[in-house]
Enzyme design. Structure first.
Site, PDB file in Angstrom:
ATOM      1  N   LEU A  60       8.534 -12.654  17.512  1.00 37.74           N
ATOM      2  CA  LEU A  60       9.481 -12.281  16.454  1.00 37.74           C
ATOM      3  C   LEU A  60      10.485 -11.251  16.964  1.00 37.74           C
ATOM      4  CD1 LEU A  60       7.011 -11.839  13.442  1.00 37.74           C
ATOM      5  CD2 LEU A  60       8.580 -13.755  13.860  1.00 37.74           C
ATOM      6  N   TYR A  69      -6.897 -13.131  19.952  1.00 33.82           N
ATOM      7  CA  TYR A  69      -5.894 -13.129  18.878  1.00 33.82           C
ATOM      8  C   TYR A  69      -5.629 -14.552  18.369  1.00 33.82           C
ATOM      9  CZ  TYR A  69      -1.225 -12.563  16.738  1.00 33.82           C
ATOM     10  OH  TYR A  69      -0.152 -12.591  15.882  1.00 33.82           O
ATOM     11  N   LYS A 120      -6.540 -16.096  14.584  1.00 35.32           N
ATOM     12  CA  LYS A 120      -5.557 -16.753  13.710  1.00 35.32           C
ATOM     13  C   LYS A 120      -5.990 -18.194  13.415  1.00 35.32           C
ATOM     14  CE  LYS A 120      -2.042 -13.652  13.507  1.00 35.32           C
ATOM     15  NZ  LYS A 120      -1.582 -13.021  12.260  1.00 35.32           N
ATOM     16  N   ARG A 135       0.837  -1.215   0.000  1.00 32.60           N
ATOM     17  CA  ARG A 135       0.000   0.000   0.000  1.00 32.60           C
ATOM     18  C   ARG A 135       0.862   1.251   0.000  1.00 32.60           C
ATOM     19  NH1 ARG A 135      -2.455   0.794   6.061  1.00 32.60           N
ATOM     20  NH2 ARG A 135      -0.592   0.192   7.193  1.00 32.60           N
TER      21      ARG A 135
END
Ligand SMILES: NC(=O)c1ccc[n+]([C@@H]2O[C@H](COP(=O)([O-])OP(=O)(O)OC[C@H]3O[C@@H](n4cnc5c(N)ncnc54)[C@H](OP(=O)(O)O)[C@@H]3O)[C@@H](O)[C@H]2O)c1
Length: 221
Positions: free
Chosen positions: A152, A125, A129, A37
């Site tokens: 991460l 959450y 997922k 985007r």
């Protein structure tokens, strides 16, 4: 083997950006389409950068006839502000991308999901997922690869307090995360990207789930 065409969504993100560079250098891919985007600010002879409105994916179908689709989209509740807005980015866009690219001939869809994804989880959450995974599995790709990374690690342009605290704890205690606990150990975004690329070259059919310890250990070149 005939070189393949790749498509990546989320190429400006932590994992996606690492993956983008790997795919551009990989001999298996003749072209890499990045749907974004905002501009990537890089140039490469194999790169087909397409700036799109993710609410109207089908308008960009001419760019989406590829072989392997890598989905690294996601956001945080802090950025999205509401659960509905977060679900749109983390689940609705990936599912719409899967349905469209499969119709256009893609054979392998790879998704970065999350370690605790579970459609029956009490944690919103993880449930979101997990439900995405359930729906994705009904899209008739030859192969669906779902990656389950733990926390991460990597350089971000934004500050995420929760992840920073988590990363410090994991790094201090990293010696504890061996054997069966390895799948809980925080993982570098770059390692997830390398494993994702390498998983795309495995010749298996069906739905495959890759836990974080597999992603940590996957031998990559
Ligand atoms: N953070 C963790 O510890 C963790 C752990 C396990 C799994 N995961 C999951 O791993 C996946 C990748 O994580 P990451 O940290 O690499 O992601 P990230 O750095 O936050 O990057 C997310 C990507 O999604 C794009 N995106 C966000 N909102 C968008 C929108 N409205 N329209 C179009 N694109 C949009 C971003 O584009 P812009 O740059 O334009 O915003 C960016 O390319 C996510 O699904 C995440 O939930 C994360």
């Amino acid at each position: 083997m005939k070189p393949k065409k790749a498509l990546i969504a989320g190429a400006t993100g932590l994992v996606g950006n690492e993956l983008l560079h790997i795919l551009l250098e990989a001999q298996e891919y003749a072209t890499v389409t990045a749907i974004v985007r905002r501009p990537l600010s890089i140039q490469h002879p194999k790169l087909n950068e397409v700036i799109i409105d993710f609410d109207h994916l089908e308008e960009y179908s001419e760019h989406m006839a590829v072989d392997d689709v890598f989905c690294c989209l996601g956001t945080t509740i802090k950025k999205a502000k509401t659960k509905a807005a977060m679900k749109k980015i983390d689940a609705d866009y990936p599912l719409a991308l899967a349905k469209l690219t499969q119709k256009l001939g893609a054979t392998h869809f790879l998704l970065i999901s999350s370690m605790n994804a579970n459609p029956h989880s009490k944690i919103w959450y993880s449930q979101m997922k997990g439900k995405l995974e359930e729906e994705l599995e009904t899209v008739p790709f030859e192969t669906i690869s779902i990656l389950h990374p733990s926390l991460l690690l990597g350089q971000r342009n934004e500050f995420r307090l929760g992840e920073k605290i988590g990363a410090s704890i994991f790094q201090a205690l990293s010696f504890l995360f061996t054997g069966p606990l390895l799948k809980l150990k925080a993982i570098e975004g770059r390692q997830v990207a390398k494993s994702m690329y390498s998983i795309a070259q495995i010749n298996k059919q069906g739905v495959m789930i890759y836990p974080s310890d597999y992603l940590q250990n996957r031998i990559t070149t």
